[in-house]
Write a protein that holds these residues in place. Structure first.
Motif, mmCIF file in Angstrom:
data_model
loop_
_atom_site.group_PDB
_atom_site.id
_atom_site.type_symbol
_atom_site.label_atom_id
_atom_site.label_comp_id
_atom_site.label_asym_id
_atom_site.label_seq_id
_atom_site.Cartn_x
_atom_site.Cartn_y
_atom_site.Cartn_z
ATOM 1 N N PRO A 110 -25.217 -7.072 7.893
ATOM 2 C CA PRO A 110 -25.808 -5.746 7.642
ATOM 3 C C PRO A 110 -26.168 -4.998 8.923
ATOM 4 C CG PRO A 110 -26.745 -7.372 6.150
ATOM 5 C CD PRO A 110 -25.939 -8.127 7.159
ATOM 6 N N ALA A 152 -20.868 -5.698 1.568
ATOM 7 C CA ALA A 152 -21.889 -6.110 0.598
ATOM 8 C C ALA A 152 -21.404 -7.281 -0.251
ATOM 9 C CB ALA A 152 -22.260 -4.927 -0.296
ATOM 10 N N PRO A 196 -27.518 -7.953 -0.183
ATOM 11 C CA PRO A 196 -26.413 -7.030 -0.495
ATOM 12 C C PRO A 196 -26.884 -5.593 -0.708
ATOM 13 C CG PRO A 196 -26.254 -9.037 -1.806
ATOM 14 C CD PRO A 196 -27.595 -9.055 -1.157
ATOM 15 N N VAL A 203 -27.294 -3.609 2.480
ATOM 16 C CA VAL A 203 -26.069 -3.063 3.084
ATOM 17 C C VAL A 203 -25.868 -1.606 2.684
ATOM 18 C CG1 VAL A 203 -23.559 -3.263 3.139
ATOM 19 C CG2 VAL A 203 -24.980 -5.328 3.231
#
Length: 372
Positions: A65, A110, A278, A281
């Protein structure tokens, strides 16, 4: 489609370069730490690279990220600096459309982060825990290296051997120093064993004995003259029988399926943390696109430091919220989601503030021209 491929390639190439640098820095620091533990005898040197391999998914789930965030800032910053974004804007490329195109590589990242955080990282943490459990079951003679003093039990025992056979069963020039503690746990001096030879014997029942030959034992306290000296031909010491534990103590080593439905706060916090990565991201992508917009006269690095500080604030608040959730200071319903909501609002504000400011400035200028 050509513009989409061009922008995606620029972001992904920069993401790969930045992530590789961050990964090397992170793994180098951890490798030095594990290397120091191996030098002290706390870890088997042969398992160092295995341990680093198991920890790799855990590193990547946090590095990717940040790599994407910096990749967007650097890639798009260069395009703004070289006026390529100005050309794209003249052909109808709005900030919203640019964000939509950027979300495609963000989706790829992600999905990779979700795979790491929900599957690979817990598996790696579990295998890492198993390696540590095996290391805890080893005695000092399993990790002993010839020609080196080795401190164990917080420095209460020092072991040295001049020679060690390949099968680790025969020792030469043995020295063992250990603090003697009474039943009241008070220091009763030290006991020193020296021997010309030693060997490790394993009985059929699994019990192991260290047998020293042709040596002396010295018992006493430093600074006092009441040392007791015992000469022996054979001296045997029973060693602890190693037992490998399969118990997992860290929450990050638990499988994600074991966290679902759990009412324990630490399990809830761990599950929300894995789901947050996730989601992180997409939100950092939303913030990075407007933050990458720079004036060519100002340079591409003008907004880099504030952007990094904003990212660090995001990650720090997530970690703090996770700790508060584990301690029961936050409701599981609120959990970590309020942090995402806050920075989602910040990202939307960054995205729409500049167009809104330009629109208001344009209207103000038109009004002034009309008055003139």
């Amino acid at each position: 489609m050509i513009v989409f491929r061009y922008l995606s390639r620029e972001v992904l190439v920069t993401l790969s370069a930045v992530s590789a640098v961050l990964l090397v820095i992170t793994m180098s620091g951890r490798f030095v730490k594990f290397l120091a533990q191996a030098a002290s005898g706390a870890l088997d040197p042969g398992s160092l690279f295995l341990i680093m391999g198991f920890r790799l998914p855990g590193f990547l789930q946090l590095i990717l990220p940040l790599g994407l965030f910096l990749g967007i800032l650097l890639a798009y910053g260069r395009l703004y600096l070289e006026s390529e974004m100005t050309v794209l804007s003249a052909t109808g490329m709005s900030q919203q459309r640019l964000l939509g195109m950027t979300m495609a590589p963000a989706l790829l990242v992600a999905l990779l982060v979700a795979w790491l955080s929900l599957s690979l990282a817990p598996q790696g943490a579990y295998q890492f825990q198993m390696v540590l459990n095996k290391q805890d079951a080893l005695t000092e003679f399993d990790t002993l290296e010839p020609g080196r003093f080795q401190a164990l039990n917080d420095g209460s025992r020092i072991t040295y051997t001049e020679k060690l056979s390949d099968d680790r069963s025969q020792l030469g020039g043995v020295f063992i120093s250990e603090k003697r503690l009474g039943q009241d746990k008070k220091d009763r001096g030290i006991s020193v064993l020296v021997a010309d030879h030693g060997r490790l014997e394993v009985k059929p029942d699994g019990n192991r004995f260290l047998v020293l030959e042709d040596g002396y034992r010295y018992d006493g306290s430093p600074g006092q003259a009441d040392y007791r000296v015992i000469k022996y031909d054979t001296y045997g010491v029973q060693m602890e029988k190693p037992e490998i534990s399969n118990e997992v103590t860290d929450r990050d080593a638990l499988a994600t399926r074991d966290l679902w439905g759990s009412n324990e706060r630490k399990s809830i916090a761990e599950l929300q943390w894995r789901l947050s990565l996730p989601l992180l991201v997409f939100i950092v992508t939303l913030m990075a696109v407007p933050l990458s917009r720079v004036n060519p006269r100002q340079g591409r690095f003008l907004k880099l430091l504030p952007a990094i500080l904003l990212y660090m604030a995001y990650l720090t608040m997530l970690i703090s919220a996770r700790g508060a959730l584990e301690k029961g200071k936050l409701s599981p319903v609120l959990g970590l989601w309020w942090v995402h909501a806050l920075f989602l609002a910040i990202g939307l504000a960054l995205l729409y503030w500049e167009p809104l400011r330009l629109k208001l400035a344009s209207r103000r200028g038109m009004k002034e021209m009309a008055r003139g």
